[in-house]
Design an enzyme around this catalytic site. Structure first.
Site, mmCIF file in Angstrom:
data_model
loop_
_atom_site.group_PDB
_atom_site.id
_atom_site.type_symbol
_atom_site.label_atom_id
_atom_site.label_comp_id
_atom_site.label_asym_id
_atom_site.label_seq_id
_atom_site.Cartn_x
_atom_site.Cartn_y
_atom_site.Cartn_z
ATOM 1 N N CYS A 336 0.830 -1.251 0.102
ATOM 2 C CA CYS A 336 -0.161 0.028 -0.038
ATOM 3 C C CYS A 336 0.870 1.124 -0.166
ATOM 4 O O CYS A 336 1.332 1.592 -0.982
ATOM 5 C CB CYS A 336 -0.921 -0.065 1.271
ATOM 6 N N HIS A 438 -3.920 -5.465 0.670
ATOM 7 C CA HIS A 438 -3.400 -5.949 2.250
ATOM 8 C C HIS A 438 -4.141 -7.335 2.512
ATOM 9 O O HIS A 438 -4.928 -7.823 1.825
ATOM 10 C CB HIS A 438 -4.429 -4.898 3.060
#
Length: 501
Positions: A336, A438
């Site tokens: 991310c 994630h």
């Protein structure tokens, strides 16, 4: 008939989240459909539900423990801190604005409406609701604004169990003092007490428990003592206990050494819970450049503020140290915000993260990221492309990976192995891979093949062990339920729910 119970604590880190998770598993085992609920959560760890709505991860754990699909209505208000005095406000899974504490509390009437209408969904669809408070209900300066402790209990007329943590000392004072500080109406909501995290002979506590309960009875309070929960090591995700994770992780030895760079605005450190369970992995968190150099893999984690975090890495020397180690052959992974850092540049034309409009990245990948006003939040399931070349994730061709995205930026460029519309979500080369996914390491086939590639670089034989993080979590949830059943008066807890107030 819907029944409810609320777990509040004498302070933060007393074990509310874990006890709620354990009760959810017990009620589910007993045949009830159960939902957790925390009206207001403050955390950098978040999750995306099946509708693409953002929620706190503590309620994800509790829902999983209760054998339910996590949904954003289980945590309708989420605050993600940007600074000491400012947070991103997420209502019913969608970002609304950045807000100060003063502005937030000024909207308490609206926030109570949000909390109530979301709990009403649970009342309609579930047999039992297990509510969690936040911090302590004895924050008497905030009672009129409260929508997470006694304010929430009042909204849905829930009886309350109060939990104290004996591990930090002063448990009798904290239990009695919390009750004493409440006004009479709130005090009468407390129907049970639990002492948590006890080490030693519980018989030694009995005189103190008897004296405490006698004093409460003399004051006209109908409160039961529900039990002492002994300390037991559980590998269950807890809410915002990164310091505990760091201490635990640094004790482990393994053939593959991994350093996660600890940044100021680090988010979703739960991305590494599964990775840490592999027997050949030793995972550590790193604060200083001097601590880097012995690892096989460096991970740049998610960040709530990528630009400020990468600038801090430049200031403290970690930025140049990571570049040096990558050039010497260390594998570098970005997730991310860490993925964004791996590119050549990050632009913030709309000042989403602050005043700085542009920052240089590591330049390990031929990509750049532009921060947009729209926040990307969705679950993803993708099959990796068939030609990964000589990348660090070679051998993962045609594997299905699952996870979720939470990011403000759009990433574009030349380097890509997996593309979603115009926005890359995973890309790799011979020593670097980055992803917006994630939970990427929750995918056991992907993780083992990646680790085996690193083992090969070290001259180690590949391992073929199959580790299922989902099965591992199930065992831990059942272990937690057994711990609570063996040490709590569950008959009285059911009685409290049945009688209400």
């Amino acid at each position: 008939m819907h029944r409810k119970i609320m777990v509040q604590g004498t302070g933060s880190s007393v074990g509310k989240s874990i006890i709620v998770a354990g009760l959810c598993r017990i009620f589910a085992q007993d045949g009830y459909r159960v939902s957790p609920f925390k009206s207001q959560n403050m955390a950098l760890n978040s999750f995306v539900d099946i509708e693409g709505l953002e929620m706190g991860r503590a309620q994800v754990v509790q829902a999983e423990s209760g054998m339910e699909i996590p949904r954003a209505f289980m945590n309708p208000i989420l605050l993600k801190p940007n600074s000491d005095n400012n947070s991103q406000l997420i209502i019913e899974g969608k970002p609304v604005k950045n807000t100060s504490a003063q502005e937030y509390f000024s909207n308490c009437s609206y926030l109570k409406e949000v909390a109530l209408r979301n709990y009403q969904k649970i009342e309609r669809e579930f047999d039992i609701g297990v509510l969690e408070g936040g911090g302590s209900p004895a924050e008497i300066n905030l009672r009129e604004y409260d929508c997470v402790n006694m304010g929430m209990a009042e909204l849905v007329d829930a009886p309350v169990i109060l939990v104290g943590n004996i591990e930090i000392g002063g448990v009798f004072a904290s239990l009695y003092g919390t009750i004493a500080l409440l006004d009479e109406k709130d005090r009468k909501r407390i129907k049970g007490l639990i002492i948590n995290k006890f080490r030693g002979d519980a018989e030694l506590l009995k005189p103190g428990i008897d004296m405490l309960m006698a004093r409460l009875k003399s004051e006209g309070l109908d409160i039961k003592f529900l039990g002492v929960i002994p300390y037991e090591r559980l590998d269950i995700e807890e809410e915002d206990v990164l310091a505990k994770k760091i201490n635990d992780y640094t004790k482990k030895e393994g053939e593959i050494k991994i350093s996660v760079i600890r940044t100021d605005k680090m988010s979703n450190y739960t991305d590494f819970d599964a990775l840490n369970q592999y027997p050949d992995v030793a995972l550590n968190y790193v604060f200083h450049k001097e601590d880097l150099g012995e690892e096989d893999i460096i991970i740049l984690p998610g960040s709530k503020n990528t630009i400020s975090d990468i600038e801090k890495l430049k200031e403290n020397g970690i930025f140049e140290r990571v570049k040096e180690l990558k050039n010497r052959g260390t594998v570098v992974v970005g997730i991310c915000g860490g993925f964004q850092m791996l590119g050549e540049e990050i632009e913030d034309p709309h000042h989403i993260e602050g005043d700085q409009e542009r920052v240089k990245g590591f330049g390990f990948l031929k990509i750049k990221t532009i921060m947009e006003r729209v926040k990307y939040t969705q679950q993803v399931e993708r099959v990796l492309e068939s030609d990964l070349g000589n990348s660090v994730i070679r051998g993962c061709e045609n594997l299905k990976v699952r996870g979720y995205e939470i990011h403000q930026g759009v990433t574009v460029g030349e380097d890509s192995n997996l593309v979603k519309e115009e926005n890359f979500i995973l890309t790799a080369n011979e020593s670097v891979f980055g992803t917006y996914i994630h939970g990427i390491f929750d995918n056991e086939e992907f993780t083992r093949r990646f680790l085996n590639n690193v083992r090969e670089r070290k001259g180690l034989k590949p391992l073929e062990d199959k580790f299922s993080f989902a099965e591992f979590k199930e065992k831990e949830y059942n272990k937690l339920a057994t711990l609570l059943r063996n040490n709590l008066d569950m008959a009285s807890i059911y009685e409290i729910m049945n009688k209400g107030l």
